[in-house]
Design an enzyme around this catalytic site. Structure first.
Site, short mmCIF file in Angstrom:
data_model
loop_
_atom_site.label_atom_id
_atom_site.label_comp_id
_atom_site.label_asym_id
_atom_site.label_seq_id
_atom_site.Cartn_x
_atom_site.Cartn_y
_atom_site.Cartn_z
N ASP A 10 0.12 26.12 -53.83
CA ASP A 10 -0.03 25.56 -52.49
C ASP A 10 -1.38 24.88 -52.30
OD1 ASP A 10 2.46 26.60 -52.10
OD2 ASP A 10 1.95 27.75 -50.32
N ARG A 16 -11.92 36.45 -43.67
CA ARG A 16 -11.92 35.03 -43.35
C ARG A 16 -13.30 34.49 -42.99
NH1 ARG A 16 -7.99 34.56 -46.51
NH2 ARG A 16 -5.89 34.87 -45.67
N ASP A 69 -4.94 33.10 -39.36
CA ASP A 69 -6.00 32.74 -40.29
C ASP A 69 -6.60 31.38 -39.99
OD1 ASP A 69 -6.04 35.12 -41.66
OD2 ASP A 69 -4.48 34.50 -43.06
N SER A 115 5.38 36.70 -48.57
CA SER A 115 4.08 36.08 -48.80
C SER A 115 3.01 37.17 -48.87
CB SER A 115 3.80 35.12 -47.64
OG SER A 115 2.46 34.76 -47.61
#
Lengths: 408, 408, 408, 408
Positions: free
Chosen positions: A16, A98, A127, A181
């Site tokens: 990705d 993050r 996110d 995921s």
């Protein structure tokens, strides 16, 4: 808006973000800098370097860094001082990683003269918010590119077509949809989407990535002792270790004993609910241990204030406000409380559960002299309790008197 | 102060409250009314009647009542709507029973024309506060007698001497000190004192009263489904049951699977720390289940507000302020949130741990249409997130701009 | 308990504390050390020295100190950073002075080898609590003597008799009861009791000690500019002044213009309500000014967090917990927010009211570029608001959809 | 997105909303329904009807309603029960009116079969958020059109050109820019923008719309008595009046005496700061009065809980979350506290200030018997305070003991 000239991309080396890399090059004709961080996600980083080179990134534009110690020291540990739990249960494993990534993206942008950063988070999740709020808080002029919100590669088929058209290597098992995921770092692994989307259906066992099923865990309990200084774990079973090493060891212990599995439906900041399976083996032990050492080293004033501030603190981290004045204010209060949070906790690990069984500290506020059922040698005068109760009751008596006076 | 004429005593039938009974008679020359409640502590009540009669209490002055349904319906259930945990861990099993006992003591005093009530709690603990605050809140003119704060029977030897001098029967095993002190009701059993007084030493296994050691629990997990209406459990595995029956069943389940053991050092309201071993088998399951059903039926606004109010609510109950306007205000807010908390949660019980694995509800707010990784048919426009983030970031950008402008 | 050998007394030089001084000498046969502080109450201190000598205190045992700068710098200013108001209205003028007095009493006790301290607060009020909690927090072994809770001088007549019997000089106007009781320091004057005891009756004008009646204040408004650094006032009308000098000047200004009168019924920590007339001329101006400078230098995250913490912070100070870990935790959070609270506020003073009319700062977060009704040159994209609103609305829509789905 | 077929427009009759009306017709070719509400803004409504007709609205599509009583009864009064102040100072006059307007827009849309509503708020302010969140909370499927975020009429010149091109009458004084923008309803008038945009410059006197300058107010104070039932004002000077009539009368009183002017820089929900001049004459009196009656009818438990909840409650209203579960939860708690908030407050109004001077109630909790400086006949035993203080101090002593033990 003009096209960016140079973009720093949070790059995992996977399909990705490789597609994003190429899309940035083709869409904007811009130079791309890649940043790949070892946050303890358990993947080799060198393949990311090779893949970046293959996609035409100049060697000096490839940043690969091991940030595990910084992650635990400056993000995980401060958060655990607060006993932070989002919605009563979630240990914030994704949320806390993050801001660190954004911080490095912004710093690398400033070092390399890039005018934008880019990330691979979708437009539905938390996110994107966490990446972008952190970036803007550190550099108000940075531009953030979120390809998932912009491009028209809106199906797996289109993504694969784009990859093929641009000579991006595709691993065999990446052609189809993954059944769910995964995101991972040293603190946790989260799984969500697809086979997990119906919260009324149990998650299949194969979702678990790093924790042994409790049923398969050892039949014998294991004890572990964790030592704290100023609220941070500094040693395991008497051995002094670095922050990341401690968390790594606790992950091994927790993982082996089936500890730290959570099946949660949570409220995302963007307004919808989502269901995730979280595995936080070391963090689950650490939270229990930290509560255990606070039990004897914090007084009720500090402890109750911390408990009342915690939900807001956790919400701030979840929503992406790590680099905000209010998180820093709360952190100042929390850190102030941890000055004397030193000592050791013994915990019992067994088939999915962790339990504090003993704790001791030179800074203990526990006074056996006061609490004892035996003769306390005058440490405490039971008659004091009468006055204490009577004055606490005074307003209640006045209320009751009024109730009797005015009714009927 | 004049001697009381008639006193309603919270009477267990045990040695200590029998001594109090006799002491009230001899110290004040007053008539004694006994109140013995079945709160689910697992003891026969009839022996208490016989013993009271033996000690000269008139039959019409002996009150023996089964209050288990009232206990769960009016005290335990409202508290669980709040997900109440004191100091992050304690399910308030003792705290929540005290106001009910006080309520009945005050009511019986009014029915029998008594001018005082008496309880057997010591001057060091929380229970004296809980009994007395509740009593004063219900009757501002009631007199409360707490013999442990008043008399000079300050050692086991003196108590036994007093008992012998007044022909109070003494069971063999009551002559010496018990190795620890136990309190029990339908919600929990607590053990504290003596062998448990050193929090650095593990509690011996024999302390456990109603929960199987996890190591001895069945090797196969067991699933249970709990159904809620307006936040209260109303059925187990599809079978509709009364409040007390539900808690009894959950206690059996939790006890069998080793669930609900807590070793805690807590802060008492009177200012000292104490260490207790709490066994809350059913309550531990119930809390997990209630959190599970709230996950899909509460939105973030309600849920986060509840979480932020909870510590204060729990502290109020712990400190004895059940019958206070502020607890009632918080209850009104909490109850308001529970209107749609209906549905069913499936939990997995296994060797000390309980885990939500599925949940469903006609009132679910979970929207697969919004959250799906698949095509969402326009339910959610990812571009909205860009504006959402930019406006959330605006103040952070202004802060960052200031920081850059004014530094250096 | 044994008699104390040496006691440090908070001594004003007035009749009441002189009686206490003599009572300590006669009751305990102990040596007395007097501590008289200039907190800005507006009384000469030398007469206290003479009176102490007259009552037989050795010169080296007489401590007289001007603590006004310390009072404002270390107590008043930190409190004003929080915009503290108890019960929405009270500026905590008495509360904030007590811990400073206790701190010096304890320090002098340690310097002089005294084993106890004594104060003249009654058993009904808050001040006893504030004095004693502060003392115990600073020295856990100190003994505190509160004669009003111990002696039998329970009427004015008995006090006067005691004074006469011990050759304590009695000023003419002190023979009878004062019509009300007054406490004063640099921050405020409070009056309570007797003619003020009925809250349904207006306080007579003669109660006012230091503020001109608004009706008698100048007919022309006066402007004042206050400059702040890190949340503390540092200059008036451009003139840099010491903390106590600033408060003194603001008191003159506020007093002249009738500003800062409060008629309040408040809840005492000991459980009863009391009615007081508070005069806080400078403090009232200072609060308005501090709010004014925060308006442009704090972002909403900091400001709203501060507002939510304030009631608890104020309650802690009111209840006497200045020297507590939780007050220090809150202070850490508050102080963290004040790093950039610099700048100047212009206020208008007129016949009882104070109003911010302008404010400016190098650290201002106000962005005319963003807020302007004119063309903002792209500083703000109004279309962002659509996404911001839609995501904030998402959970509300899901709730509304449920409400429509499940009703009827 | 398809064009809407029928739109309900919040229509004032002024130039801006007339332009919107016409723009909706021309842009979408849709039918327009106008809703004009009398919220006490002090303007005739019939001209709005004539103007709507002139612009081609069918008579049955013109809704003109007097909602003043509903406004005060269902919005203003509940809010004042909470003593709500945003950022410590703002009485939320604009914020509280928006949800009522949205509620009627949505209801009229449902009655008339309209598929959209429209409002005239800009993309920079809070009002767009308030209108839209309320609308979506009441009808999740409603479409909201905000022309200011959509059209290209981005300057005064373009607006005037559009008006002229569409035969919209333009009052002479509307051709140029107004020097500032005004919003008004029964609770307040706000002014902002243009001449007010620089917070370092004083607002000119001519900004004031409804309050006399304090300097021009009467030289004699005026007293007013306000009577409350369950927290709501029900009578003035003994005369029972409807909710809107009470607020109207208080506005007259406050306006005459210069009361309720606020110059504020506030944080908008959308992230920027703005400066406004607020005039809230009646509301300012009402807040003081409500605080006054709560002083004697709420105990500390209720009052302090209310104070701690208030900032969040105010923020919710400011941000547009009136119709949200968390506002309703807080309202439930607040309303619970108001059961006995009955009685009368006397206030003194004088040249810009309002001050409570007396208050009385059959439900008063004030106990002169307890607080009196005179002999209290045993109502309160001062010795109780000793125990009360000692147990409150216990943890502080344990902390101090630790500090002494572990230092050095």
């Amino acid at each position: 808006m003009n096209a960016p000239k140079k973009v720093v991309l949070a790059y995992s080396g996977g399909l990705d973000t490789s597609i994003i890399l190429k899309w940035l090059q083709t869409e904007y004709g811009c130079e791309v800098v890649t940043f790949t961080a070892d946050l303890g996600q358990g993947e080799e980083l060198e393949p990311a370097r090779q893949k970046a080179e293959l996609l035409g990134i100049k060697p000096e534009n490839i940043y690969i860094e091991d940030v595990r110690e910084e992650f635990v020291r400056d993000f995980v540990n401060p958060m655990f001082r607060a006993n932070a739990l989002y919605e009563g249960e979630y240990l914030l494993g994704t949320s806390i990683a993050r801001p660190l990534i954004s911080k490095r993206l912004v710093e690398i942008a400033e070092e390399t003269g890039a005018d934008a950063i880019a990330h691979g988070a979708t437009g539905k999740g938390n996110d994107q918010v966490r990446f972008e709020l952190a970036a803007y808080a550190l550099n108000p002029d940075i531009r953030v590119i979120a390809p998932w919100r912009e491009w028209d590669l809106t199906s797996r088929t289109k993504l694969i077509e784009f990859a093929e058209a641009h000579q991006i290597p595709i691993a065999k098992n990446k052609r189809g949809e993954a059944p769910f995921s995964v995101d991972a770092n040293l603190l946790h692994t989260s799984s969500e989407g697809r086979v997990l989307e119906n919260p009324a259906e149990e998650a299949p066992d194969y979702v678990l990535q790093r924790i042994t099923r409790p049923e398969d865990a050892p039949d014998a309990p294991e004890m572990v002792e964790i030592t704290f200084e100023k609220g941070d774990a500094v040693a395991i079973d008497g051995e002094r270790l670095s922050p990341a090493t401690i968390l790594t060891r606790l992950n091994e212990l927790g993982g082996r004993h089936g500890i730290g599995i959570l099946d949660l439906v949570e409220n995302r900041f963007v307004g919808m609910k989502s269901r995730g399976i979280y595995e936080t083996p070391g963090g689950t032990i650490l939270l229990a241990a930290h509560r255990g050492i606070e039990q004897i080293t914090l007084d009720s004033g500090s402890g109750h204030l911390k408990d009342s501030l915690m939900p807001r603190y956790a919400e701030l981290i979840y929503n992406g406000f790590w680099f905000s004045p209010e998180r820093e204010m709360l952190q100042a209060a929390i850190d102030k409380s941890q000055d004397r949070v030193d000592g050791t906790v013994r915990l019992k690990l067994y088939k999915g559960s962790v339990r504090t069984v003993a704790r001791w500290s030179d800074n203990s506020l526990y006074s056996e002299a006061h609490v004892t059922f035996e003769d306390d040698a005058g440490a405490y005068d039971q008659k004091d309790a009468a006055g204490f109760i009577r004055l606490n009751a005074l307003r209640l008596k006045l209320l009751a008197t009024r109730a009797r006076r005015t009714k009927g």
